[in-house]
Scaffold this motif. Structure first.
Motif, mmCIF file in Angstrom:
data_model
loop_
_atom_site.group_PDB
_atom_site.id
_atom_site.type_symbol
_atom_site.label_atom_id
_atom_site.label_comp_id
_atom_site.label_asym_id
_atom_site.label_seq_id
_atom_site.Cartn_x
_atom_site.Cartn_y
_atom_site.Cartn_z
ATOM 1 N N LYS A 1 8.531 8.816 -5.556
ATOM 2 C CA LYS A 1 8.438 9.335 -4.493
ATOM 3 C C LYS A 1 9.065 8.888 -3.145
ATOM 4 O O LYS A 1 9.686 9.392 -2.378
ATOM 5 C CB LYS A 1 7.098 9.889 -4.422
ATOM 6 C CG LYS A 1 6.016 8.905 -3.661
ATOM 7 C CD LYS A 1 4.751 9.324 -3.715
ATOM 8 C CE LYS A 1 3.763 9.291 -4.980
ATOM 9 N NZ LYS A 1 3.810 8.103 -6.005
ATOM 10 N N ASP B 1 7.854 -4.282 -5.266
ATOM 11 C CA ASP B 1 7.507 -3.634 -6.359
ATOM 12 C C ASP B 1 7.040 -4.496 -7.664
ATOM 13 O O ASP B 1 7.930 -5.568 -7.811
ATOM 14 C CB ASP B 1 8.193 -2.433 -6.833
ATOM 15 C CG ASP B 1 7.623 -1.513 -7.790
ATOM 16 O OD1 ASP B 1 7.414 -0.380 -7.467
ATOM 17 O OD2 ASP B 1 7.172 -1.995 -8.968
ATOM 18 N N LYS C 1 -4.072 -5.709 -0.892
ATOM 19 C CA LYS C 1 -3.378 -6.959 -1.527
ATOM 20 C C LYS C 1 -2.477 -7.450 -0.444
ATOM 21 O O LYS C 1 -1.888 -8.653 -0.850
ATOM 22 C CB LYS C 1 -2.315 -6.338 -2.503
ATOM 23 C CG LYS C 1 -2.798 -6.231 -4.016
ATOM 24 C CD LYS C 1 -1.956 -5.560 -4.751
ATOM 25 C CE LYS C 1 -2.160 -5.610 -6.312
ATOM 26 N NZ LYS C 1 -1.374 -4.927 -7.256
#
Ligand code: DWN
Length: 406
Positions: free
Chosen positions: A323, A343, A388
């Motif tokens: 997305k 990522d 995170k």
């Protein structure tokens, strides 16, 4: 040409389809690039609605072999998704045990990815088996002890699996062109003895419209579901939907339960059908409103990135999600505005986002980049991603429903 045009509704067969959105031509969202390619293939993104049953769908179907033979998306990267799978296994076990006494039931998961969901069923005492067309993911699942048929769900692969008590299909039904055959083949595998059921999770069109989630429109997602068209189609196929739940995962979806074996319909089905009707989801204006609502993001996001660049601020993306990559293309965001996307999926790292050409880098790159702003391209996991990275002291850009800075 690796795609075909849709000429009739895949749920009800009507040819009465109306276009309500055109996002131009973009590359395949998971077609990550090894190096810069100026002639990258692009395919149209147009949304059609069926006037008869209200199914929304893309106007084209890209060949599944092209999309999924080597698929970089690993379900297990997100703890939120793993928690979701755990809760799903527990809940299905409890529903099944109300209906039958069967010990160690067999669950088949279609498009089982790296075995993320089946691992949880196994922990709950189920026998498990996956069906997964992506060779890399099927091999990984096998390595983790999940027996996996390495194929798409079609007549041949269905013939290779035994009769079972539960079939699950999470985040795959929207990716399938021939959904009627998909259901027919699954229905034939469900045991009468245990009142076998098919449990499917799909993104929900009401969430997509309310949350302005137009970035979830891309070539992998062929259909965008309301409950109405699903209820009509499943009932026509002799496998009625007897229960529905709204689920928060991936920005909001529905989990539908269906079976050929005579379950009583739960009130949840009628309740959601009425809500769809009352909120105008069977009316054309609702679709036009959604289509015009995306303009603010397509205008504001590049403008924000441009102004941050002018001020010398560093922006890094987080989550090279399908997305997110689609959003970068819809907003024409080039690598000079943002050249790194973090990522944690090893298969994605070192590659370039198709179209926008940002480098996908591991988490450790955050320390090198020291971003002033993190663009949350996987906004569906905002909580997990913020948790995170909060030690970095960066601000966050949430792109939808409207561009917002946190
Ligand atoms: O239907 C589909 C959905 C369910 O999954 C597919 N067509 C493909 C995929 O869509 P997506 O790529 O938009 O999904 P996600 O799960 O939003 O992608 C998140 C990305 O962010 C992944 O590449 C993993 C990454 N990530 C990470 O690096 N660290 C995610 C989390 C939560 C993290 O902590």
């Amino acid at each position: 040409m690796n795609y075909k045009r849709v000429t009739k509704c895949r749920a009800c067969g009507s040819r009465n389809l109306v276009k309500y959105l055109d996002l131009g031509e973009v590359p395949l969202a998971n077609g990550l690039q090894e190096s810069f390619d100026s002639s990258i293939e692009k395919y149209p993104i147009e949304m059609l609605a069926c006037i008869e049953c209200h199914l929304s769908m893309l106007s084209v179907v890209v060949s599944p072999e092209k999309l999924y033979t080597n698929y970089p998306y690993h379900s297990s990267v997100s703890q939120t998704f793993k928690d979701h799978c755990r809760a799903m296994a527990v809940s299905i076990k409890s529903i099944l045990s109300e209906k039958s006494e069967i010990k160690n039931p067999l669950v088949i998961d279609i498009a089982s990815n790296d075995g993320c969901l089946l691992k949880e069923f196994k922990a709950e005492g189920f026998n498990v088996m996956g069906v997964e067309p992506s060779k890399n993911l099927a091999a990984e699942a096998e390595k983790n002890g999940i027996s996996t048929v390495d194929d798409f769900w079609h007549e041949d692969s269905a013939a290779r699996i035994p009769a079972c008590d539960v079939i699950t299909a999470t985040n795959v039904f929207a990716h399938v062109d021939d959904i009627r055959t998909f259901v027919k083949l699954a229905k034939e595998k469900l045991r009468l003895y245990s009142k076998g059921m098919l449990v499917i999770e799909v993104p929900y069109l009401m969430n997509m419209f309310e949350g302005n989630q137009f970035d979830t429109i891309y070539h992998e997602h062929l259909s965008y579901f309301l409950l109405g068209p699903l209820v009509a189609m499943f009932s026509d196929l002799g496998c009625p939907i007897f229960r529905v739940e709204r689920i928060p995962i991936h920005g909001g979806g529905i989990r539908i339960y269906s079976s050929p074996w005579g379950y009583e319909e739960d009130p949840s089905v009628m309740k959601l059908l009425c809500e769809e009707r009352d909120k105008g989801y069977y009316e054309a204006e609702t679709y036009d409103r959604f289509a015009s609502g995306i303009e603010s993001v397509v205008r504001d996001l590049p403008f924000l990135l441009f102004s941050l660049l002018e001020k010398g601020k560093k922006v890094v993306g987080y989550g090279a999600s399908a997305k997110g990559i689609s959003l970068l293309n819809y907003c024409d965001i080039e690598s000079r505005y943002m050249n790194v996307v973090i990522d944690e999926t090893p298969d994605k790292q070192g590659k370039l986002t198709p179209g926008s050409n940002a480098v996908i880098a591991p988490f450790s790159q955050f320390e090198i980049e020291k971003p002033d702003y993190i663009l949350l391209l996987a906004w569906n996991f905002s909580k997990e991603l913020i948790e995170k990275t909060k030690h970095l002291g960066a601000k966050y850009i949430i792109p939808i429903p409207t561009v917002t800075i946190l």
